[in-house]
Design a protein around this motif. Sequence first.
Motif, PDB file in Angstrom:
ATOM      1  N   GLN A 151       0.865  -1.183   0.000  1.00 35.57           N
ATOM      2  CA  GLN A 151       0.000   0.000   0.000  1.00 35.57           C
ATOM      3  C   GLN A 151       0.901   1.232   0.000  1.00 35.57           C
ATOM      4  O   GLN A 151       1.905   1.264   0.727  1.00 35.57           O
ATOM      5  N   SER A 152       0.535   2.242  -0.781  1.00 35.12           N
ATOM      6  CA  SER A 152       1.353   3.453  -0.828  1.00 35.12           C
ATOM      7  C   SER A 152       0.478   4.694  -0.792  1.00 35.12           C
ATOM      8  O   SER A 152      -0.740   4.626  -1.017  1.00 35.12           O
ATOM      9  N   GLY A 153       1.114   5.824  -0.500  1.00 36.99           N
ATOM     10  CA  GLY A 153       0.420   7.091  -0.545  1.00 36.99           C
ATOM     11  C   GLY A 153      -0.003   7.446  -1.957  1.00 36.99           C
ATOM     12  O   GLY A 153       0.473   6.871  -2.940  1.00 36.99           O
ATOM     13  N   VAL A 154      -0.914   8.402  -2.062  1.00 39.56           N
ATOM     14  CA  VAL A 154      -1.420   8.868  -3.362  1.00 39.56           C
ATOM     15  C   VAL A 154      -1.095  10.347  -3.483  1.00 39.56           C
ATOM     16  O   VAL A 154      -1.551  11.150  -2.657  1.00 39.56           O
ATOM     17  N   THR A 192      -2.406   6.372  -9.888  1.00 41.03           N
ATOM     18  CA  THR A 192      -1.199   6.035  -9.129  1.00 41.03           C
ATOM     19  C   THR A 192      -0.996   4.538  -8.940  1.00 41.03           C
ATOM     20  O   THR A 192       0.124   4.032  -9.068  1.00 41.03           O
ATOM     21  N   ALA A 193      -2.060   3.811  -8.612  1.00 42.70           N
ATOM     22  CA  ALA A 193      -1.935   2.424  -8.180  1.00 42.70           C
ATOM     23  C   ALA A 193      -1.294   1.502  -9.224  1.00 42.70           C
ATOM     24  O   ALA A 193      -0.394   0.724  -8.878  1.00 42.70           O
ATOM     25  N   PRO A 194      -1.703   1.540 -10.502  1.00 40.74           N
ATOM     26  CA  PRO A 194      -1.081   0.615 -11.459  1.00 40.74           C
ATOM     27  C   PRO A 194       0.429   0.817 -11.578  1.00 40.74           C
ATOM     28  O   PRO A 194       1.187  -0.167 -11.595  1.00 40.74           O
ATOM     29  N   HIS A 212      -2.798  -6.519  -2.912  1.00 38.64           N
ATOM     30  CA  HIS A 212      -3.147  -5.097  -2.773  1.00 38.64           C
ATOM     31  C   HIS A 212      -4.601  -4.976  -2.361  1.00 38.64           C
ATOM     32  O   HIS A 212      -5.468  -5.718  -2.832  1.00 38.64           O
ATOM     33  N   ASP A 213      -4.876  -4.020  -1.460  1.00 39.63           N
ATOM     34  CA  ASP A 213      -6.207  -3.818  -0.890  1.00 39.63           C
ATOM     35  C   ASP A 213      -6.743  -2.456  -1.304  1.00 39.63           C
ATOM     36  O   ASP A 213      -6.138  -1.425  -0.995  1.00 39.63           O
ATOM     37  N   PHE A 236      -1.220 -11.760  -6.492  1.00 37.25           N
ATOM     38  CA  PHE A 236      -1.801 -12.928  -5.819  1.00 37.25           C
ATOM     39  C   PHE A 236      -3.283 -12.697  -5.624  1.00 37.25           C
ATOM     40  O   PHE A 236      -4.077 -13.615  -5.781  1.00 37.25           O
ATOM     41  N   TRP A 237      -3.653 -11.438  -5.243  1.00 36.15           N
ATOM     42  CA  TRP A 237      -5.051 -11.038  -5.233  1.00 36.15           C
ATOM     43  C   TRP A 237      -5.190  -9.532  -5.194  1.00 36.15           C
ATOM     44  O   TRP A 237      -4.273  -8.806  -4.812  1.00 36.15           O
ATOM     45  N   LEU A 238      -6.369  -9.083  -5.601  1.00 31.96           N
ATOM     46  CA  LEU A 238      -6.830  -7.712  -5.466  1.00 31.96           C
ATOM     47  C   LEU A 238      -8.025  -7.765  -4.517  1.00 31.96           C
ATOM     48  O   LEU A 238      -9.008  -8.451  -4.778  1.00 31.96           O
ATOM     49  N   GLU A 239      -7.933  -7.027  -3.422  1.00 32.23           N
ATOM     50  CA  GLU A 239      -8.887  -7.201  -2.322  1.00 32.23           C
ATOM     51  C   GLU A 239      -9.877  -6.051  -2.211  1.00 32.23           C
ATOM     52  O   GLU A 239      -9.514  -4.888  -2.386  1.00 32.23           O
TER      53      GLU A 239
END
Length: 405
Positions: A151-154, A192-194, A212-213, A236-239
């Motif tokens: 998880q990271s900042g945006v 940002t996320a991708p 990633h959640d 592994f998953w997207l939550e």
Amino acid sequence: MTQRITSADVIITSPGRNYVTLKIVTSDGVVGWGDATVNGRELAVASYLADHVVPLLIGREADRIEDTWQFLYRSAYWRRGPVTMAAIGAVDLALWDIKGKSLGVPVYQLLGGAVRDRILTYTHTTGRDIAELKESVAEKLEAGFRAIRVQSGVPGLNRVYGVNDRGGAYEPAQRSAVAPEEDWDSDLYLKTAPAMLEEIRAHVGPDIKLLHDVHHRLTPIQAARLGKAIEHVGLFWLEDVTPGENQEILHLVRQHTTVPLAIGEVFNTIWDVKDFILTQSIDFIRTCVMHAGGLSHVRKIFDLGDLYGIQGAPHGPSDVSPITMAASMQLGLAQRNFGIQEYMGYPDLAKDVFTTSYTFADGYFTLGDAPGLGVDFDEEAAKKYPYEAAYLPYARRLDGTVADW
């Protein structure tokens, strides 16, 4: 001779964070421990237990675990929900603990015995930016984890889910008389996320499992866009891509991406999650072993998932006590379709109160042969840490409206 429940007490303690613990004692002097922590609503579940459930337990046969579960669930007109089900879960865990101790075996032996030797686990990594996130990832890899949530900042948002705005480890519940406020904007996040996930994948290589959640923040079409954009990352998953109350909305996401989907930590019964499973809309079901009514009920959820190729992956943050974590691992050894166990870790002070028998090495947890759940609770130490009000944060969008948390 039949053991009967002679006493049951609710203990609230706060060694680094708040926990609600249930102690059940039988006529033979066997003690069972259960967890009933509902983050930010601890006093509500403690009252439900002490004022409404405990009086019903005295005199009941301690070994009639399934009957007690059915009694606590079906005899009350008001069913389901996190407070009710966490209370039932606490009783269920304590009774399984008693059963194992009475027979001198760990609980997983009572669930049919081990189907695996160790339990794959993942932990959390966090950073205000990608550089800080990489440092967190390196730290967890060095500690032996081979599956990590990132998880990271945006950019453009001051405080977001999963990131400590002061740096360091993330703890959702904060000591406060009011709920802290975070920021949210889906468009900024989707920009940002991708790129963040691509960079972390390149950084760790192909063999590390990345998770990633989204934490319920996107609309179905936004979630579908995200899933398509990151397929090549190999998550592994997207939550929790969307709020799950309307279970049909994940159909749209599923139509547009092959990224494995996980959901379920905020749901409390098999009836809450059955449509996810029956429609094969998800790949991992994340009901918590305590919040969803204990081992007796979560086994049924996971067994239903097994019919459809869906794996169990119980919620395991720092806001469930080591008692619930131990119960999850007991189930993990015995449940064929158990996929992975979340492990966020615990405050150092928690070790003063809880003593556990599970151990970690090379990305996996293993259990010893301690009878019952394998957790001891120090009541004297617990008295040193009184309850302190703490709240989970909530989020507002940039226009001021409250977002899903």
